[in-house]
Motif scaffolding. Structure first.
Motif, mmCIF file in Angstrom:
data_model
loop_
_atom_site.group_PDB
_atom_site.id
_atom_site.type_symbol
_atom_site.label_atom_id
_atom_site.label_comp_id
_atom_site.label_asym_id
_atom_site.label_seq_id
_atom_site.Cartn_x
_atom_site.Cartn_y
_atom_site.Cartn_z
ATOM 1 N N LEU A 99 0.813 -1.216 0.000
ATOM 2 C CA LEU A 99 0.000 0.000 0.000
ATOM 3 C C LEU A 99 0.843 1.261 0.000
ATOM 4 O O LEU A 99 0.514 2.237 -0.661
ATOM 5 C CB LEU A 99 -0.932 0.011 1.226
ATOM 6 N N ASP A 100 1.942 1.246 0.764
ATOM 7 C CA ASP A 100 2.755 2.456 0.876
ATOM 8 C C ASP A 100 3.698 2.581 -0.324
ATOM 9 O O ASP A 100 3.621 3.527 -1.109
ATOM 10 C CB ASP A 100 3.533 2.426 2.209
ATOM 11 N N MET A 101 4.577 1.590 -0.494
ATOM 12 C CA MET A 101 5.569 1.680 -1.576
ATOM 13 C C MET A 101 5.061 1.120 -2.906
ATOM 14 O O MET A 101 5.671 1.337 -3.949
ATOM 15 C CB MET A 101 6.853 0.960 -1.176
ATOM 16 N N GLN A 102 3.971 0.360 -2.859
ATOM 17 C CA GLN A 102 3.314 -0.132 -4.078
ATOM 18 C C GLN A 102 4.269 -0.829 -5.042
ATOM 19 O O GLN A 102 4.302 -0.540 -6.238
ATOM 20 C CB GLN A 102 2.590 1.024 -4.766
ATOM 21 N N TYR A 104 7.299 -0.637 -5.654
ATOM 22 C CA TYR A 104 8.440 0.035 -6.270
ATOM 23 C C TYR A 104 9.707 -0.610 -5.701
ATOM 24 O O TYR A 104 10.328 -0.079 -4.783
ATOM 25 C CB TYR A 104 8.433 1.529 -5.942
ATOM 26 N N GLN A 107 13.077 1.340 -5.357
ATOM 27 C CA GLN A 107 13.045 2.332 -4.288
ATOM 28 C C GLN A 107 13.083 1.655 -2.909
ATOM 29 O O GLN A 107 13.763 2.103 -1.992
ATOM 30 C CB GLN A 107 11.775 3.171 -4.431
ATOM 31 N N LYS A 110 16.578 0.264 -2.118
ATOM 32 C CA LYS A 110 17.435 1.394 -1.736
ATOM 33 C C LYS A 110 17.119 1.838 -0.317
ATOM 34 O O LYS A 110 18.016 2.131 0.465
ATOM 35 C CB LYS A 110 17.209 2.568 -2.700
ATOM 36 N N ASP A 111 15.818 1.907 -0.023
ATOM 37 C CA ASP A 111 15.405 2.334 1.316
ATOM 38 C C ASP A 111 15.942 1.383 2.388
ATOM 39 O O ASP A 111 16.424 1.818 3.427
ATOM 40 C CB ASP A 111 13.870 2.373 1.415
ATOM 41 N N LYS A 114 19.699 2.029 2.646
ATOM 42 C CA LYS A 114 20.197 3.357 2.996
ATOM 43 C C LYS A 114 19.618 3.952 4.260
ATOM 44 O O LYS A 114 20.209 4.835 4.865
ATOM 45 C CB LYS A 114 19.894 4.331 1.847
ATOM 46 N N ARG A 115 18.410 3.524 4.629
ATOM 47 C CA ARG A 115 17.741 4.223 5.727
ATOM 48 C C ARG A 115 17.766 3.353 6.971
ATOM 49 O O ARG A 115 17.089 2.339 7.043
ATOM 50 C CB ARG A 115 16.318 4.579 5.331
ATOM 51 N N TYR A 117 16.449 3.276 9.870
ATOM 52 C CA TYR A 117 15.246 2.805 10.570
ATOM 53 C C TYR A 117 14.545 1.712 9.801
ATOM 54 O O TYR A 117 13.932 0.820 10.395
ATOM 55 C CB TYR A 117 14.303 3.971 10.918
ATOM 56 N N MET A 168 13.089 5.390 15.990
ATOM 57 C CA MET A 168 13.734 6.068 14.855
ATOM 58 C C MET A 168 12.746 6.546 13.789
ATOM 59 O O MET A 168 13.054 7.443 13.024
ATOM 60 C CB MET A 168 14.757 5.139 14.208
ATOM 61 N N GLN A 170 10.147 8.174 14.336
ATOM 62 C CA GLN A 170 9.797 9.547 14.708
ATOM 63 C C GLN A 170 10.935 10.470 14.291
ATOM 64 O O GLN A 170 12.091 10.103 14.342
ATOM 65 C CB GLN A 170 9.595 9.677 16.230
ATOM 66 N N LYS A 171 10.562 11.703 13.935
ATOM 67 C CA LYS A 171 11.587 12.650 13.544
ATOM 68 C C LYS A 171 12.238 13.309 14.750
ATOM 69 O O LYS A 171 13.309 13.881 14.659
ATOM 70 C CB LYS A 171 10.973 13.728 12.637
#
Lengths: 202, 305
Positions: A99-102, A104, A107, A110-111, A114-115, A117, A168, A170-171
């Protein structure tokens, strides 16, 4: 009173967990389709599923200390709670993927790389897969109880990573997620066998 | 770190609005707001969103990041009603000919307010289309008289813990919330000081009574509930950059090619598209490249992110 609770707990059949456990997820999906989750239903579903997963993991983690320190025996519930927890982790991940990244994939990969969290959340999920896979009596028999128990200690790092993942996401430092992390660390700390104090030290 | 409050503002008592004038303006504001004049409802909309359908007022007002009211996107709608927005004054200081503390009606001429439909892109990779009412910032700056030495414009949001619950503790943000633009960005005709949405005065959770809108930058640059505008000669500190310099740069231009450490920026979800809607490709400068790309000629946008 504890004896009474223990007697009552024994009467709760395991299938009740598997019947009631999926209800929150179904309710979320229904609400999302009906438009009852605000203007960004995907994020609400994703967040709520993740939160339920973490709550279940922490509940599972609380069972042993409850028995040791309060005499409350809920060991019988540990497997259904664990299986449900994994189901919610998997649904949380599926929400992100579908639902969120659909789908992809580029992407998403990579997430994950790289990320931090997302990396941490992904590692927690991977750690839980063998536990879910072996959460049946046949696995306990074929692996042997000792090896099976050892494998299932993977839940400790998994819950910790899950709680860190929540902090993590949370900003900023946020009280709710920090509370979950503190609870997790506290429950894990009860597992640490402290070495006897060295009285010979100068 | 340089704080805007350290600037020698050159303010004297003569710059402070006399009380009688101030009170008159209050009554003007009240009637103007009641008539919807201040939001500019009579103006014809200028569409800068390529004809995309604007989000509903409910979507625009129920899904907000306004950390002064809480970290959840529902918090601003829940708590912002407590905010007092009338009277509202804005302190102007720094390198301007006419520094002082102005009532909002003195800075913004209601007759100059127009409606602009802009795409709005949050760094969290969601987006909306919003019909703002506002005045070009350059018109306000022209009235204030920008001095030649000014290179940047710094903005600050209200600090009022009694009405803004998150300012009472929790989180690690140093209030006031600060933002800034380079002078040429501030003077760009797309840069708006917004006083309303859909022809009605600005909802409190969206930054009442007056906020910035910089449509080619991530949403957090569009600072809300402005109480101070400072013309300065050095790049001013900005809140998210102070908090996480690795994640949030000063420029924060929407750029699908420059990855953010937290969110990939290649695609976005349009709020209101529903549970199973497709993500959309993010446009360079949020679709305003033709108008603003030249501002950054010769700059490496991965370095100045």
């Amino acid at each position: 009173m504890v004896d009474g609770l223990n007697r009552a707990a024994r009467k709760v059949p395991n299938w009740l967990f598997y019947v009631l456990g999926p209800l929150p997820a179904m309710w979320l999906l229904w609400q999302g389709i009906q438009g009852g989750l605000g203007v960004d239903p995907v994020k609400v579903i994703e967040h709520e599923l993740g939160l339920i997963a973490l709550q279940l993991l922490i509940a599972g983690l609380a069972i042993t200390p409850l028995r040791r320190f309060a005499g409350l025996n809920l060991i019988k519930w540990r497997r259904p709670i664990g299986v449900l927890a994994f189901s919610y982790v998997a649904l949380h991940l599926a929400t992100w993927v579908l639902l969120d990244m659909q789908l992809y994939w580029e992407q998403m990969l990579k997430d994950i790389a790289k990320r931090p969290y997302i990396t941490i959340g992904m590692v927690a999920f991977v750690l839980l897969v063998p536990l879910a896979w072996t959460s049946n009596n046949r696995s306990v028999r074929s692996m042997g109880a000792a090896a099976w128990s050892k494998l299932h200690r993977l839940v400790y790092p998994a819950v910790l990573l899950g709680a860190v993942h929540f902090v993590m996401v949370q900003k900023v430092w946020e009280a709710e997620s920090l509370l979950y992390l503190a609870l997790t660390v506290g429950l894990l700390a009860t597992r640490i066998k402290l070495p006897r104090r060295d009285t010979a030290r100068a | 770190m340089r704080r805007t409050t350290d600037l020698n503002t050159g303010l004297t008592h003569a710059d402070i609005t006399p009380r009688s004038v101030f009170l008159n303006r209050r009554s003007f504001m009240a009637s103007a707001a009641a008539a919807g004049i201040f939001a500019g409802s009579q103006a014809t909309a200028r569409d800068f969103a390529g004809g995309e359908t604007p989000n509903t007022l409910e979507e625009i007002t129920s899904y907000n990041n306004f950390y002064e009211f809480g970290f959840d996107k529902g918090d601003p709608a829940k708590y912002a009603h407590a905010l007092t927005t009338d009277p509202w004054s804005i302190t102007v200081d720094g390198l301007v000919d006419n520094p002082g503390t102005y009532d909002i009606a003195d800075l913004v001429d209601a007759a100059e307010i127009e409606e602009r439909i802009y795409r709005f892109r949050c760094v969290e990779a969601w987006s909306m289309v919003i019909p703002w009412n506002g005045i070009e910032l350059n018109k306000v700056l022209a009235k204030l008289g920008v001095q030649p030495g000014a290179k940047y414009v710094a903005f600050e949001t209200l600090v009022r813990p009694s009405e803004m619950p998150a300012q009472r503790g929790g989180g690690n943000i140093e209030w006031p919330y600060r933002e800034g633009l380079r002078l040429d960005e501030a003077m760009h005709p797309l840069t708006l000081l917004a006083t309303g949405i859909y022809g009605a005065p600005m909802p409190k959770q969206n930054g009442a009574p007056i906020r910035l809108v910089v449509p080619w930058k991530y949403g957090f640059k569009s600072i809300k509930s402005i109480v101070r505008i400072s013309l300065v000669d050095q790049e001013p500190p900005t809140t998210w950059n102070m908090l996480q310099p690795r994640e949030y740069g000063f420029y924060s231009n929407v750029n699908p090619e420059v990855d953010h450490p937290r969110w990939s920026q290649a695609t976005e979800r349009r709020i209101g598209d529903g549970l199973f809607a497709r993500r959309r490709e993010t446009l360079m400068f949020n679709g305003y490249a033709d108008q603003v790309a030249s501002l950054y000629d010769g700059m490496d946008l991965t370095e100045f992110y």
